[in-house]
Write a protein that holds these residues in place. Structure first.
Motif, PDB file in Angstrom:
ATOM      1  N   TYR A   1      22.950   4.112 -14.117  1.00 33.93           N
ATOM      2  CA  TYR A   1      22.035   5.139 -13.619  1.00 33.93           C
ATOM      3  C   TYR A   1      22.780   6.473 -13.489  1.00 33.93           C
ATOM      4  CZ  TYR A   1      19.044   1.207 -12.258  1.00 33.93           C
ATOM      5  OH  TYR A   1      18.270   0.065 -12.258  1.00 33.93           O
TER       6      TYR A   1
ATOM      7  N   ARG B   1      16.801  -0.841 -18.869  1.00 36.98           N
ATOM      8  CA  ARG B   1      18.149  -0.270 -18.955  1.00 36.98           C
ATOM      9  C   ARG B   1      19.145  -1.300 -19.480  1.00 36.98           C
ATOM     10  NH1 ARG B   1      19.147   4.550 -15.962  1.00 36.98           N
ATOM     11  NH2 ARG B   1      17.234   5.353 -15.027  1.00 36.98           N
TER      12      ARG B   1
ATOM     13  N   PHE C   1      19.072   4.960 -20.127  1.00 30.99           N
ATOM     14  CA  PHE C   1      19.160   5.981 -19.076  1.00 30.99           C
ATOM     15  C   PHE C   1      17.801   6.565 -18.706  1.00 30.99           C
ATOM     16  CE2 PHE C   1      22.840   5.987 -21.930  1.00 30.99           C
ATOM     17  CZ  PHE C   1      23.800   5.514 -21.054  1.00 30.99           C
TER      18      PHE C   1
ATOM     19  N   ALA D   1      21.069  10.749 -22.181  1.00 33.42           N
ATOM     20  CA  ALA D   1      22.275  10.060 -21.707  1.00 33.42           C
ATOM     21  C   ALA D   1      23.210  11.031 -20.993  1.00 33.42           C
ATOM     22  CB  ALA D   1      23.012   9.445 -22.893  1.00 33.42           C
TER      23      ALA D   1
END
Length: 409
Positions: free
Chosen positions: A61, A233, A243, A247
Motif C-alpha cells: 500500500y 493487490r 497499487f 505505482a
C-alpha cells in the motif's frame, strides 16, 4: 560548533537511508505500463515474503504504518465486530484507536509501559469468550514508544491452548528486519510493516502479509473498500491493481535495493548484527545507571527490542540531553514518546542501516553529554559497549566472509 559536519539520525524511524537506496531512487520516472518496473515488482514480492518468513501472500500500500493498520483491519473486521488489543505502549493503543474509528468494538488489555504481554492474562480472557465474540487479537511485536518486545510465538500458543479461533495480527512496523520474526512458524495470520525502519526505505510504503485463514475471513466480509481490499493487490489481473492506481515508482526502486542488501548480508546475519549492537547499548546504559538516574525502560533483556531502546533519566534531563546531542554533537535522538513526563525519557533507534561505528559514536556522544550537563552517571560505559562489540564480532564473522589473517588465521 562541534555539530558541523554530517549529522546522524538516531531516532527509531525513519531510519538511516543507505546511499545505495538513495542512489537507486535518484533516476528518471519509468514507464508504469510495461518493462523493468513490472519485472522488478514481481521480484520484490517473494523477497518481502522471505523477510517476514512466510510462504503466504503480501499486499503493498502507498501509506505509512497507520495506513497499514487500517488496511489490515479493513479486510478482516466489520463494524460491530470485536477485537482484543494487547497494549504495551502508545502504538498498541493507537492500533486500537484505528479499529474504533472503523466502528469496531475494542477491548484492551493494558500491560503498562515497562512489561511485555502477560500471556496468562490473555489465555484467561480468551477462555472466557465462549461465544467467540473476539474476531482478532492485535499485538505489537515491538512497540516503538517503549522498546518492549512481545512473545508472539507464546501468544499463538496460549490462543491455541484456549481453543480460540480469533485471528492473530502482529504489528512488525518497528521490528521487521531487526528482531527475529517467523510469521508462519509462529502462527501469525496477519502481519503488517512499513518501509521506513528495518527495510531502510523512505516512509511511504505499508505492507500487509496474510495467510489462508485470514484470506478466508476476508472472503466472508460483507464489504471492503476498493482501495484497502488486499485481494486484487495480492492477485492482480493487471499491474495497476497492485497499487489500485499509479505505482510508487521510486519507492519501489529504493525497496529493491534495500531487499538486495538484506539478501546479500543474510537475514540471520542481519538479526545477529542488530542483537549485538542492541546489547552494546544496553551494556553502556547499565554502567551509566550504576552512578546516576539513567535506566533502561525494560528491565528484562528478553523483553527488549533489538531495534529501539527507551531510556529514562528524569525530568527535564531527557530533553536537556537530547538538545545537547543535537546542537553540540550532531546526533539526533528520539523523543520520549508516550511516556509521562515526556522530558524524562529519550529513545535510541538502532534499526536497519546501522553498524558498530554508528552505535559507538552515539554512545560516546551520550557519554560526553552526560559529562557536559553534569548529569550523574557511572564511568566506563563506552568501554563496556566496546568490549561487547569486540566479543560479538568473534561470533558474527564467518571464515568465508573474512580474509584478514587476524580474524581467520
Amino acid at each position: 560548533m562541534l555539530s558541523n559536519g554530517r549529522p546522524y539520525l538516531a531516532i527509531p524511524g525513519p531510519s538511516v537511508m543507505p546511499d545505495r537506496v538513495l542512489n537507486a531512487m535518484h533516476r528518471a520516472a519509468p514507464n508504469i505500463y510495461t518493462g523493468e518496473l513490472i519485472d522488478m515488482t514481481a521480484s520484490i514480492l517473494p523477497d518481502l515474503r522471505a523477510v517476514a518468513r512466510t510462504d503466504h501472500q503480501v499486499a503493498i500500500y502507498i501509506v505509512n504504518g497507520h495506513g497499514a493498520w487500517e488496511a489490515a483491519l479493513s479486510n478482516v473486521v466489520a463494524p460491530g465486530d470485536t477485537v482484543l488489543v494487547l497494549a504495551t505502549g502508545r502504538f498498541g493503543h493507537g492500533w486500537g484507536e484505528m479499529a474504533d474509528g472503523l466502528g469496531v468494538t475494542v477491548e484492551t488489555l493494558d500491560f503498562g509501559d515497562e512489561q511485555a504481554i502477560d500471556l496468562g492474562a490473555v489465555e484467561k480472557r480468551l477462555a472466557q469468550d465462549k461465544d467467540g465474540r473476539i474476531k482478532a487479537v492485535l499485538a505489537v511485536f515491538v512497540d516503538t514508544s517503549t522498546g518492549i518486545k512481545n512473545d508472539i510465538k507464546g501468544l499463538r500458543d496460549v490462543m491455541d491452548l484456549s481453543g480460540h479461533g480469533a485471528l492473530l495480527m502482529a504489528d512488525c512496523i518497528a521490528s521487521l528486519g531487526c528482531d527475529r520474526f517467523e510469521m508462519d512458524a509462529w502462527g501469525v495470520d496477519v502481519t503488517i510493516a512499513a518501509s521506513q525502519k528495518g527495510l531502510m526505505t523512505p516512509p511511504g510504503l505499508g505492507f500487509v502479509w496474510f495467510n489462508s485463514k485470514a484470506a478466508a475471513v476476508r472472503a466472508q466480509m460483507p464489504r471492503v473498500s476498493r482501495y484497502w481490499d488486499w485481494t486484487p493487490r495480492a492477485n492482480p489481473d493487471g499491474y495497476w491493481q497492485h497499487f489500485d492506481g499509479t505505482a510508487p515508482t521510486h519507492h519501489l526502486f529504493g525497496l529493491r535495493a534495500a531487499l538486495d542488501m538484506i539478501k546479500e548480508e543474510g537475514l540471520e546475519n542481519v538479526w545477529h548484527r542488530h542483537e549485538t549492537l542492541a546489547r552494546a547499548i544496553w551494556a553502556a546504559c547499565e554502567v551509566w545507571g550504576q552512578g546516576g538516574p539513567l535506566k533502561l525502560n525494560v528491565a528484562n533483556p528478553v523483553q527488549r527490542s533489538h531495534a529501539v531502546t527507551s531510556i529514562g533519566i528524569g525530568s527535564p534531563d531527557g530533553d536537556r540531553l537530547r538538545a545537547w546531542l543535537e546542537q553540540v554533537a550532531g546526533v539526533t535522538l528520539g523523543i520520549g514518546l508516550g511516556r509521562e513526563p515526556a522530558d524524562a525519557y529519550f529513545r535510541i533507534g538502532h534499526m536497519g542501516h546501522v553498524n558498530a561505528h554508528m552505535v559507538l559514536g552515539v554512545l560516546a556522544c551520550l557519554d560526553a553529554g552526560l559529562v557536559a550537563l553534569d548529569i550523574p552517571h557511572g564511568k566506563g560505559a563506552v568501554a563496556a559497549a566496546t568490549q561487547l562489540i569486540a566479543d560479538g564480532s568473534r561470533v558474527a564473522i564467518a571464515p568465508a566472509a573474512c580474509t584478514a589473517k587476524q580474524c581467520c588465521g
